[in-house]
Design a protein around this motif. Structure first.
Motif, PDB file in Angstrom:
ATOM      1  N   LEU A  50       0.743  -1.180   0.289  1.00 50.33           N
ATOM      2  CA  LEU A  50      -0.075  -0.048  -0.130  1.00 50.33           C
ATOM      3  C   LEU A  50       0.610   1.520  -0.084  1.00 50.33           C
ATOM      4  O   LEU A  50       0.590   2.198  -0.683  1.00 50.33           O
ATOM      5  CB  LEU A  50      -1.130   0.026   1.193  1.00 50.33           C
ATOM      6  CG  LEU A  50      -1.832   1.004   1.694  1.00 50.33           C
ATOM      7  CD1 LEU A  50      -3.208   1.116   0.125  1.00 50.33           C
ATOM      8  CD2 LEU A  50      -2.770   0.849   2.810  1.00 50.33           C
ATOM      9  N   ASP A  51       1.724   1.698   0.886  1.00 44.50           N
ATOM     10  CA  ASP A  51       2.979   1.975   0.669  1.00 44.50           C
ATOM     11  C   ASP A  51       4.049   1.444   1.463  1.00 44.50           C
ATOM     12  O   ASP A  51       4.523   0.336   1.360  1.00 44.50           O
ATOM     13  CB  ASP A  51       2.225   3.509   1.410  1.00 44.50           C
ATOM     14  CG  ASP A  51       1.927   3.236   3.215  1.00 44.50           C
ATOM     15  OD1 ASP A  51       2.122   1.490   3.416  1.00 44.50           O
ATOM     16  OD2 ASP A  51       1.040   3.623   3.676  1.00 44.50           O
ATOM     17  N   HIS A 102       2.992  -0.970   4.606  1.00 43.62           N
ATOM     18  CA  HIS A 102       2.237  -1.095   4.650  1.00 43.62           C
ATOM     19  C   HIS A 102       2.274  -2.247   3.868  1.00 43.62           C
ATOM     20  O   HIS A 102       2.431  -2.262   2.348  1.00 43.62           O
ATOM     21  CB  HIS A 102       1.204  -0.829   4.983  1.00 43.62           C
ATOM     22  CG  HIS A 102       1.065  -0.208   6.074  1.00 43.62           C
ATOM     23  ND1 HIS A 102       1.397   0.920   6.071  1.00 43.62           N
ATOM     24  CD2 HIS A 102      -0.256   0.264   6.997  1.00 43.62           C
ATOM     25  CE1 HIS A 102       0.910   1.943   6.916  1.00 43.62           C
ATOM     26  NE2 HIS A 102       0.225   1.087   7.562  1.00 43.62           N
ATOM     27  N   VAL A 132      -0.443  -5.533   2.224  1.00 47.07           N
ATOM     28  CA  VAL A 132      -1.777  -5.969   1.687  1.00 47.07           C
ATOM     29  C   VAL A 132      -1.285  -7.044   1.377  1.00 47.07           C
ATOM     30  O   VAL A 132      -0.806  -7.443   0.218  1.00 47.07           O
ATOM     31  CB  VAL A 132      -2.152  -4.808   1.275  1.00 47.07           C
ATOM     32  CG1 VAL A 132      -4.402  -5.457   1.545  1.00 47.07           C
ATOM     33  CG2 VAL A 132      -2.413  -3.229   1.779  1.00 47.07           C
ATOM     34  N   LEU A 142      -9.872  -0.004   3.546  1.00 44.84           N
ATOM     35  CA  LEU A 142      -7.506   0.182   3.856  1.00 44.84           C
ATOM     36  C   LEU A 142      -7.418   1.330   4.466  1.00 44.84           C
ATOM     37  O   LEU A 142      -6.879   0.847   4.953  1.00 44.84           O
ATOM     38  CB  LEU A 142      -7.537  -0.182   2.596  1.00 44.84           C
ATOM     39  CG  LEU A 142      -6.800  -1.826   1.762  1.00 44.84           C
ATOM     40  CD1 LEU A 142      -6.472  -1.189   0.073  1.00 44.84           C
ATOM     41  CD2 LEU A 142      -6.450  -2.085   2.385  1.00 44.84           C
ATOM     42  N   GLU A 198      -5.310   1.386   7.832  1.00 46.52           N
ATOM     43  CA  GLU A 198      -3.595   1.976   7.777  1.00 46.52           C
ATOM     44  C   GLU A 198      -4.118   2.342   9.270  1.00 46.52           C
ATOM     45  O   GLU A 198      -2.758   2.896   9.557  1.00 46.52           O
ATOM     46  CB  GLU A 198      -3.895   2.584   6.115  1.00 46.52           C
ATOM     47  CG  GLU A 198      -2.802   3.355   6.273  1.00 46.52           C
ATOM     48  CD  GLU A 198      -1.959   4.441   5.230  1.00 46.52           C
ATOM     49  OE1 GLU A 198      -1.347   4.938   5.773  1.00 46.52           O
ATOM     50  OE2 GLU A 198      -3.943   4.865   4.261  1.00 46.52           O
TER      51      GLU A 198
END
Length: 158
Positions: free
Chosen positions: A8-9, A12, A14, A104, A108
């Motif tokens: 995700l970044d 993170h 997923v 999501l 987060e």
């Protein structure tokens, strides 16, 4: 077993869980998720449950993965997009333990330690008397649907 996973970044990872967890695939799913933990090095993992049906085996799997993630210093949150899945997690008492969110971005935030917007708004909005800071010496009155039933009652008071 192959699970779709993506970043995700930078912090993170997923992992999408799009199948019902049962006796036949439980061990393979757990191995796959745990395999992703050390190699990718994220600070947080988000398990995105893409099915409304959560079996007892799925709950056990999520708890074991959470334990293994914590051993590696990785925090974990769960996205349960289906209301039925969130109800099962809540009824099992795992809503807070697994940091369950409905999206999501919510997961987060949960990994950062923030409360979901729905819970935060229940306690009052800016400008509401419930959200104003308490004056020095003022008693902190519990808020919520069961606040009045959890306080001791004395005859003649109240």
């Amino acid at each position: 077993m192959f699970l779709l996973s993506y970043h995700l970044d930078a912090a993170h990872l997923v992992v999408e869980l799009g199948t019902v967890v049962d006796l036949d695939n439980e061990a393979a799913i757990e191995r796959e998720i745990v395999r992703l933990l050390p190699c990718c090095g994220p600070r947080a993992i988000i398990v995105d449950i893409r099915t409304p049906l959560l079996t007892p085996r799925a709950l056990g799997l999520l708890l074991r993965v959470r334990g293994q993630a914590e051993e590696r210093g990785v925090s974990m949150a769960v996205v349960a997009g289906y209301e039925k899945a969130r109800e099962v997690l809540s009824a099992a008492g795992l809503h807070r333990v697994l940091r369950v969110a409905s999206s999501l971005p919510g997961a987060e935030l949960r990994n950062r330690g923030c409360r979901p917007v729905a819970e935060a708004s229940r306690n009052g909005t800016p400008g509401d008397r419930r959200s104003a800071p308490q004056a020095a010496g003022a008693s902190q009155r519990p808020l919520g649907p069961y606040a009045d039933t959890s306080r001791p009652r004395f005859p003649g008071e109240g």
